[in-house]
Enzyme design. Structure first.
Site, mmCIF file in Angstrom:
data_model
loop_
_atom_site.group_PDB
_atom_site.id
_atom_site.type_symbol
_atom_site.label_atom_id
_atom_site.label_comp_id
_atom_site.label_asym_id
_atom_site.label_seq_id
_atom_site.Cartn_x
_atom_site.Cartn_y
_atom_site.Cartn_z
ATOM 1 N N ILE A 52 -0.276 18.428 -29.932
ATOM 2 C CA ILE A 52 -1.060 18.597 -28.699
ATOM 3 C C ILE A 52 -1.709 17.281 -28.304
ATOM 4 O O ILE A 52 -1.702 16.896 -27.128
ATOM 5 C CB ILE A 52 -2.092 19.721 -28.873
ATOM 6 C CG1 ILE A 52 -1.385 21.075 -28.930
ATOM 7 C CG2 ILE A 52 -3.112 19.701 -27.734
ATOM 8 C CD1 ILE A 52 -2.291 22.254 -29.184
ATOM 9 N N HIS B 169 -11.314 29.611 -22.608
ATOM 10 C CA HIS B 169 -10.261 29.535 -23.631
ATOM 11 C C HIS B 169 -8.900 29.915 -23.044
ATOM 12 O O HIS B 169 -8.233 30.848 -23.493
ATOM 13 C CB HIS B 169 -10.588 30.419 -24.834
ATOM 14 C CG HIS B 169 -9.820 30.030 -26.068
ATOM 15 N ND1 HIS B 169 -10.208 30.383 -27.343
ATOM 16 C CD2 HIS B 169 -8.672 29.302 -26.227
ATOM 17 C CE1 HIS B 169 -9.342 29.910 -28.236
ATOM 18 N NE2 HIS B 169 -8.393 29.242 -27.564
#
Length: 321
Positions: free
Chosen positions: A157, A284
């Site tokens: 990521i 989130h």
């Protein structure tokens, strides 16, 4: 690890007929059972050999069947982090592989990271409030161009975030991971070097897994080392940041923050983070996009083809002993 006797159940949070490329049921020795975290189990957990954890349903649901899965050989999460299943690892028999979803969330999480950085620097939340109030809030705002970005947690990521930073003419991108190494883009610094690197960064991005070593990594000392006016972006896990310490810094106006994850989470009504100055919060949603399901299905199908063929699984983070 090899998996040879696979005549057992596979629990999936997606209906098997919606996933292309799965081994044929019966002929492969696999029986597919759909379970997305509901109150009733789809079959006897003791027969489950491969468990794909329901996505974003919380730790309590994720670990609920584990103790009864006495035939389990693999646990596959659909998240990059595995902290929501680690509380149940102690109940598993030896030899169970725990795999994460590397390759599923990189694009979406990196996109949101850039969105949070740009929105925070360019004042987008203020523009939205101005539109609601019919106010024209013109002025000069910070740009990402010529800024120094520090990525803390340089895995897949973190690398994807740097891919998307490349066109923005940043002054430099500095990379930090658990241990030092060299990449095609340049050096990755060890976590032990972080105190010396923080004062030079205009934007600090957290993309680490949540482990005992990273819990409250961004504590009062970490935040105090950030330069005045710096932006902290958390797309890792909420507890990577000490919320009380962060509140002190943002309420003073010394730094700002953009948070896709919080501690506690979900953030309850009335929590001071909601209205803290200079804080942008997204709920989130780093991996929750239209890009998730196609990649998740490809991962599941690929893993089960390996499982049925007795091959090594991908993305194995640990094996119980």
């Amino acid at each position: 690890m090899r998996f040879e006797d696979t005549a057992a159940d596979v629990w999936l949070p997606v209906a098997a007929d919606e996933i292309e490329g799965l081994p044929a049921p019966g002929a492969s020795g696999l029986n597919y059972r759909f379970w997305d975290g509901g109150p009733e189990f789809p079959a006897d957990p003791a027969r489950c050999a491969f468990y794909v954890v329901p996505y974003m349903k919380g730790s309590e649901i994720a670990v609920r069947p584990l103790a009864a899965m006495t035939s389990l050989r693999a646990v596959q999460t659909l998240s990059a982090g595995i902290d929501h299943v680690t509380p149940g690892i102690g109940s598993l028999r030896p030899g169970v592989a725990l795999c994460n979803a590397k390759g599923v969330h990189e694009a979406s999480t990196a996109e949101l990271t850039l969105a949070l950085i740009l929105a925070s620097l360019r004042g987008i939340p203020g523009f939205v409030r101005g539109q609601d109030a019919e106010e024209w809030r013109a002025g000069f705002y910070p740009a990402l161009a010529d800024r120094s970005v520090l990525i803390v947690g340089y895995g897949s990521i973190g690398s994807a975030i740097e891919d998307r930073l490349a066109p923005f003419e940043c002054a430099r991108v500095t990379r930090v991971a658990r241990s030092a190494r060299t990449t095609e883009r340049g050096p990755v610094h060890a976590l032990t070097e972080l105190p010396a690197l923080l004062p030079e960064a205009d934007v600090v991005v957290l993309s680490t897994p949540l482990t005992p070593a990273t819990r409250h990594l961004a504590d009062a000392g970490f935040l105090a080392r950030m330069k005045d006016g710096a932006l902290l972006v958390n797309v890792a896990r909420g507890p990577v940041v000490d919320t009380a310490a962060l509140l002190k810094e943002v309420e003073s106006g010394r730094i700002t923050a953009a948070l896709d994850v919080t501690d506690p989470e979900p953030l309850p009504a009335g929590h001071p983070l909601w209205h803290a100055p200079g804080v942008l919060i997204s709920p989130h949603v780093g991996g929750s996009t239209s890009a998730f399901m196609p990649r998740a299905k490809r991962l599941i199908a690929g893993q089960l083809r390996r499982f049925a063929a007795g091959e090594e699984l991908a993305n194995v983070l640990l094996t119980t002993g």
